[in-house]
Scaffold this motif. Structure first.
Motif, PDB file in Angstrom:
ATOM      1  N   ARG A 135       0.838  -1.186   0.000  1.00 61.84           N
ATOM      2  CA  ARG A 135       0.000   0.000   0.000  1.00 61.84           C
ATOM      3  C   ARG A 135       0.876   1.240   0.000  1.00 61.84           C
ATOM      4  O   ARG A 135       1.948   1.270   0.611  1.00 61.84           O
ATOM      5  CB  ARG A 135      -0.927   0.014   1.224  1.00 61.84           C
ATOM      6  CG  ARG A 135      -2.021  -1.045   1.142  1.00 61.84           C
ATOM      7  CD  ARG A 135      -3.142  -0.752   2.096  1.00 61.84           C
ATOM      8  NE  ARG A 135      -4.325  -1.553   1.784  1.00 61.84           N
ATOM      9  CZ  ARG A 135      -5.514  -1.361   2.339  1.00 61.84           C
ATOM     10  NH1 ARG A 135      -5.682  -0.397   3.211  1.00 61.84           N
ATOM     11  NH2 ARG A 135      -6.539  -2.100   2.003  1.00 61.84           N
ATOM     12  N   GLN A 150      -4.062   0.964   9.046  1.00 64.41           N
ATOM     13  CA  GLN A 150      -4.616   0.086   8.009  1.00 64.41           C
ATOM     14  C   GLN A 150      -5.157  -1.218   8.580  1.00 64.41           C
ATOM     15  O   GLN A 150      -6.041  -1.829   7.982  1.00 64.41           O
ATOM     16  CB  GLN A 150      -3.537  -0.222   6.974  1.00 64.41           C
ATOM     17  CG  GLN A 150      -2.966   1.011   6.298  1.00 64.41           C
ATOM     18  CD  GLN A 150      -4.013   1.847   5.610  1.00 64.41           C
ATOM     19  OE1 GLN A 150      -4.858   1.340   4.861  1.00 64.41           O
ATOM     20  NE2 GLN A 150      -3.995   3.146   5.865  1.00 64.41           N
ATOM     21  N   ALA A 164      -3.580   3.511   0.116  1.00 64.68           N
ATOM     22  CA  ALA A 164      -4.042   3.225   1.469  1.00 64.68           C
ATOM     23  C   ALA A 164      -5.377   3.918   1.720  1.00 64.68           C
ATOM     24  O   ALA A 164      -5.799   4.817   0.978  1.00 64.68           O
ATOM     25  CB  ALA A 164      -3.004   3.694   2.477  1.00 64.68           C
ATOM     26  N   SER A 165      -6.048   3.500   2.777  1.00 61.44           N
ATOM     27  CA  SER A 165      -7.318   4.125   3.159  1.00 61.44           C
ATOM     28  C   SER A 165      -7.024   5.499   3.738  1.00 61.44           C
ATOM     29  O   SER A 165      -6.693   5.649   4.911  1.00 61.44           O
ATOM     30  CB  SER A 165      -8.045   3.259   4.180  1.00 61.44           C
ATOM     31  OG  SER A 165      -9.204   3.912   4.647  1.00 61.44           O
TER      32      SER A 165
END
Length: 590
Positions: free
Chosen positions: A243, A346, A372-373
């Motif tokens: 990520r 994460q 990534a979030s």
């Protein structure tokens, strides 16, 4: 041997009752009474007695005289015998008073059957001893007093040594930090301003509600299972390598577009603004790059800057190891904390769940990497009638609360060795969470303040703080999640005494100062040994290539010989080849 005769004397006969006859009898018994009075022993008190009269006290041994100095001197002829002192003085009996029977009833008192009062050594003893000095006993034990004095001296000696060692440790740590500036100050740099932190505490500025310009990226939902994690049911921290964690802002395409559209005058990120807002709480050195281009101001950070790492144990009084290779040094802990913070943000998300997408994807994502979030919220604040500030604020997750979407920020505190903090999380987190949080506020006050400032800038509804610890104090690769707590940013800011108006006052003062500068590049550096920041004017090409060749020590330098001279061409050719490769690499990156 001659023995003297013993005369018994004349014992008068009392025809009216029992006991010796009264001196105030009738004249018929006057002769016998005078004889009896002459035969009585001197200084021996007695009282007339009948079964119908009251009984008095013969001697009161429990009574303490309130005024011992008023006691008559014994030994005189008129004074009664000391053996009968209490009886003779108080009751007024004796031969001299044998005729005064008028006040006889008033002289008698009933026997007091109450127990003597116990000494009151309770909480009110100190107060009572000043008012009832004669009633309360005063213990004067010389051994006890001597022990108390020795204990006080030992306690004072220990406190003095503790404070002395504490001050020396604090001083040594600050002196060591003076050689660890976040950026090397070059001789050609020109210092323009020097601002002490004491001036920041008096600043205050009120801003209006910001305006949301754009929301980019995508957020995954928070997994509420992690709210139920306890030290007894810990969860292993995982690694996320595929990520992308983009934190640099110098090449942010959205900020460039907003600058071309003339949406604002000042551009920055939430991490940079938080560093400025919480500057008075910082101890370690950090730096920012300020670029003045036309009428616009850009706040940025260098590649590999200290702001990319998370400080650990920054505001604590306990020193950390100075060796950079030590796993508990400030640099090693900063790298470890940054890794933990990214992995934690994460891991606590719902796996393979739906993803909440927004207006645009995050720019500058490399091919083959999953973003990534994270969501970037670009917000604009009004600093003046002709001055606006645009900041890129980060959000890490979202959750549905009461059928409403709420945004979260995710951060993690890390425990590396309980000996340094003094609190073992595995023992205290479940029963004394307040004590653990108070200890972290003391040791990492600057980091928590910056997280709170970032949550306030991003207008997050909740900030989740995880407590991550090492599996073993000497293992800095494997970690476990012990607990996760949630706080509202505004409430948490009130708990840590973070004033919003003061935060914006610091930013406004720095912006006004930088807007007076001419076009160019500047560096704002926090002094590592003093509570102040300095502004330097640097060349335009500064920090483009941070590689600086360090000179070798004299004992390792090779003396020029014929062989070295012949091989110089080869060395120069290799160096020119390396320079060409570096130039090509820089062109590709551009």
């Amino acid at each position: 041997m001659v023995f003297e005769a013993f005369e018994v004397g004349t014992v008068p006969f009392n025809s009216d009752g029992w006991g010796p006859p009264d001196a105030s009898d009738t004249s018929s018994s006057a002769s016998s009474t005078s004889v009896a009075a002459a035969n009585l022993l001197p200084n021996v008190p007695f009282a007339s007695f009948s079964r119908s009269e009251k009984l008095g006290r013969v001697a009161d041994w429990t009574r303490a005289l309130s005024n011992p100095s008023a006691r008559p001197q014994t030994g005189s002829k008129s004074d009664p015998s000391p053996l009968f002192d209490s009886f003779a003085v108080d009751e007024g009996f004796g031969l001299a008073n044998s005729g005064g029977n008028a006040d006889e009833d008033a002289a008698f008192r009933l026997v007091d059957g109450k127990p003597p009062p116990r000494p009151k050594f309770g909480p009110k003893w100190r107060f009572n001893q000043y008012h009832n000095r004669n009633q309360l006993p005063q213990r004067r034990d010389e051994e006890v007093e001597a022990k108390k004095r020795e204990a006080e001296k030992d306690r004072a000696r220990r406190d003095r040594l503790y404070n002395l060692n504490r001050n020396n440790i604090h001083q040594q740590r600050r002196e060591a930090a003076a050689f660890k500036s976040s950026v090397d100050i070059q001789p050609e740099w020109n210092m323009l301003e020097q601002i002490p932190f004491s001036t920041f505490s008096k600043l205050s500025f009120t801003v209006q509600e910001p305006e949301d310009l754009l929301l980019c990226g995508g957020l995954e939902y928070y997994d509420r299972v992690y709210d139920r994690i306890t030290p007894k049911a810990e969860r292993r921290l995982e690694r996320f390598k595929n990520r992308s964690f983009k934190v640099t802002t110098s090449d942010d395409l959205v900020i460039r577009r907003l600058a071309k559209e003339d949406k604002a005058t000042v551009f920055a990120t939430d991490a940079i603004l938080a560093a400025l807002m919480c500057a008075p709480r910082s101890v370690y050195s950090w730096d920012l790059v300020i670029q003045r281009v036309g009428n616009k101001l850009f706040f940025d950070k260098r590649d590999g800057s200290q702001l990319d790492l998370l400080s650990v144990h920054e505001t604590s009084q306990e020193p950390l190891p100075e060796a950079k290779d030590d796993i508990n040094s400030a640099h090693s802990l900063g790298v470890e904390a940054a890794y933990i913070n990214q992995s934690f943000a994460q891991q606590v998300l719902v796996r393979n769940g739906k993803r909440e997408t927004f207006d645009e994807p995050i720019p500058n994502v490399n091919e083959g990497e999953e973003n990534a979030s994270i969501a970037y919220r670009y917000r604009r604040w009004k600093l003046d009638d002709s001055m606006y500030l645009v900041a890129r604020c980060e959000l890490q997750s979202t959750v549905d609360l009461n059928n409403q979407r709420s945004f979260l920020t995710l951060n993690a505190l890390n425990e590396f060795d309980p000996k340094y903090s003094g609190v073992d999380w595995r023992q205290k987190l479940e029963t004394q969470r307040g004590a653990v949080l108070a200890t972290e506020l003391k040791n990492n006050g600057n980091k928590l303040a910056k997280w709170t400032a970032q949550a306030l800038l991003a207008n997050a509804d909740m900030m989740k703080i995880g407590f991550v610890s090492r599996v073993h104090p000497r293992d800095h690769f494997n970690h476990v999640i012990l607990s996760v707590l949630g706080y509202k940013p505004k409430d948490f800011a009130g708990q840590i005494n973070l004033n919003t108006n003061n935060m914006w006052g610091i930013v406004k003062s720095i912006v006004d100062l930088c807007m007076k500068l001419s076009e160019g590049k500047y560096v704002l550096v926090k002094d590592p040994s003093k509570p102040q920041v300095r502004i330097y004017e640097v060349p335009a090409d500064a920090f483009e290539n941070d590689y600086v060749e360090e000179p070798l020590p004299e004992d390792e330098q090779v003396q020029p010989t014929e062989e070295n001279t012949e091989g110089g061409a080869e060395t120069n050719g290799a160096s020119s080849t390396n320079e060409t490769a570096e130039e090509k690499k820089s062109e590709d990156q551009a």
